[in-house]
Design a protein around this motif. Structure first.
Motif, PDB file in Angstrom:
ATOM      1  N   LEU A   1      49.760  40.434  44.816  1.00  0.00           N
ATOM      2  CA  LEU A   1      48.462  39.817  44.529  1.00  0.00           C
ATOM      3  C   LEU A   1      47.624  40.701  43.621  1.00  0.00           C
ATOM      4  N   THR A   2      46.734  40.060  42.902  1.00  0.00           N
ATOM      5  CA  THR A   2      45.692  40.777  42.178  1.00  0.00           C
ATOM      6  C   THR A   2      44.453  40.807  43.073  1.00  0.00           C
ATOM      7  N   THR A   3      43.500  41.641  42.714  1.00  0.00           N
ATOM      8  CA  THR A   3      42.259  41.697  43.480  1.00  0.00           C
ATOM      9  C   THR A   3      41.538  40.355  43.417  1.00  0.00           C
ATOM     10  N   THR A   4      41.557  39.705  42.279  1.00  0.00           N
ATOM     11  CA  THR A   4      40.918  38.389  42.143  1.00  0.00           C
ATOM     12  C   THR A   4      41.583  37.368  43.055  1.00  0.00           C
ATOM     13  N   GLU A   5      42.907  37.383  43.121  1.00  0.00           N
ATOM     14  CA  GLU A   5      43.618  36.457  44.007  1.00  0.00           C
ATOM     15  C   GLU A   5      43.284  36.750  45.466  1.00  0.00           C
ATOM     16  N   TYR A   6      43.217  38.023  45.819  1.00  0.00           N
ATOM     17  CA  TYR A   6      42.869  38.396  47.188  1.00  0.00           C
ATOM     18  C   TYR A   6      41.465  37.907  47.537  1.00  0.00           C
ATOM     19  N   MET A   7      40.532  38.078  46.613  1.00  0.00           N
ATOM     20  CA  MET A   7      39.163  37.619  46.863  1.00  0.00           C
ATOM     21  C   MET A   7      39.130  36.108  47.092  1.00  0.00           C
ATOM     22  N   ALA A   8      39.885  35.368  46.283  1.00  0.00           N
ATOM     23  CA  ALA A   8      39.925  33.909  46.439  1.00  0.00           C
ATOM     24  C   ALA A   8      40.536  33.520  47.786  1.00  0.00           C
TER      25      ALA A   8
END
Length: 154
Positions: A25-32
């Motif tokens: 995951l990317t940080t953006t994906e994790y946040m979502a």
């Protein structure tokens, strides 16, 4: 002080990026994904604001997460073109593994801070987060009206 905030943010972000990449995951994906766990079917625009990306970028993130089976999108019960985005069991499991990795980062970061200072730090950071507006454009007028603080002494 602003340099300290910037330095801490960069170090934390580097650790997050590295830990999450191990889970694909990317940080953006994790946040979502994290927001989908907290809220029932937020809009893509809401997810974009929370993750500090454009709605167009979030649409690409959502499409990728859906293709990987981490989320699903269903028609909205009221009809129309709106889709409701939700975590899948696979997405929730991935999120839980990521959470454990991030807990480890937090444990390392706070290892030398005693319980009393941890509590104070958590309370202070909560106050700081609440003080900041959700719409960062409001900060522009404040920053123009105040002189910057002096640089830290060596």
């Amino acid at each position: 002080m602003s340099y300290l905030v910037f330095r801490l943010e960069r170090r934390i972000r580097a650790c997050l990026d590295e830990a999450l990449a191990r889970h694909g995951l990317t940080t953006t994906e994790y946040m979502a994904l994290s927001e989908l766990r907290l809220r029932d079917a937020p809009s893509s625009a809401d997810l974009a604001r929370i993750a500090f990306v454009t709605p167009q970028a979030m649409n690409l993130v959502i499409r990728d997460l859906e293709q990987r089976g981490l989320i699903r999108r269903d028609p909205h019960p009221r009809g129309g073109r709106a889709l409701r985005t939700r975590l899948t069991p696979k997405g929730l499991n991935t999120l839980r593994r990521c959470d454990r990795s991030l807990d480890s980062i937090e444990a390392v970061m706070l290892a030398d801070i005693d319980e009393t200072d941890r509590t104070t730090l958590a309370e202070t950071l909560t106050l700081c987060a609440r003080a900041l507006p959700h719409d960062t454009r409001a900060l522009a007028s404040v920053s123009r009206s105040q002189k910057p603080p002096p640089p830290p002494e060596p």
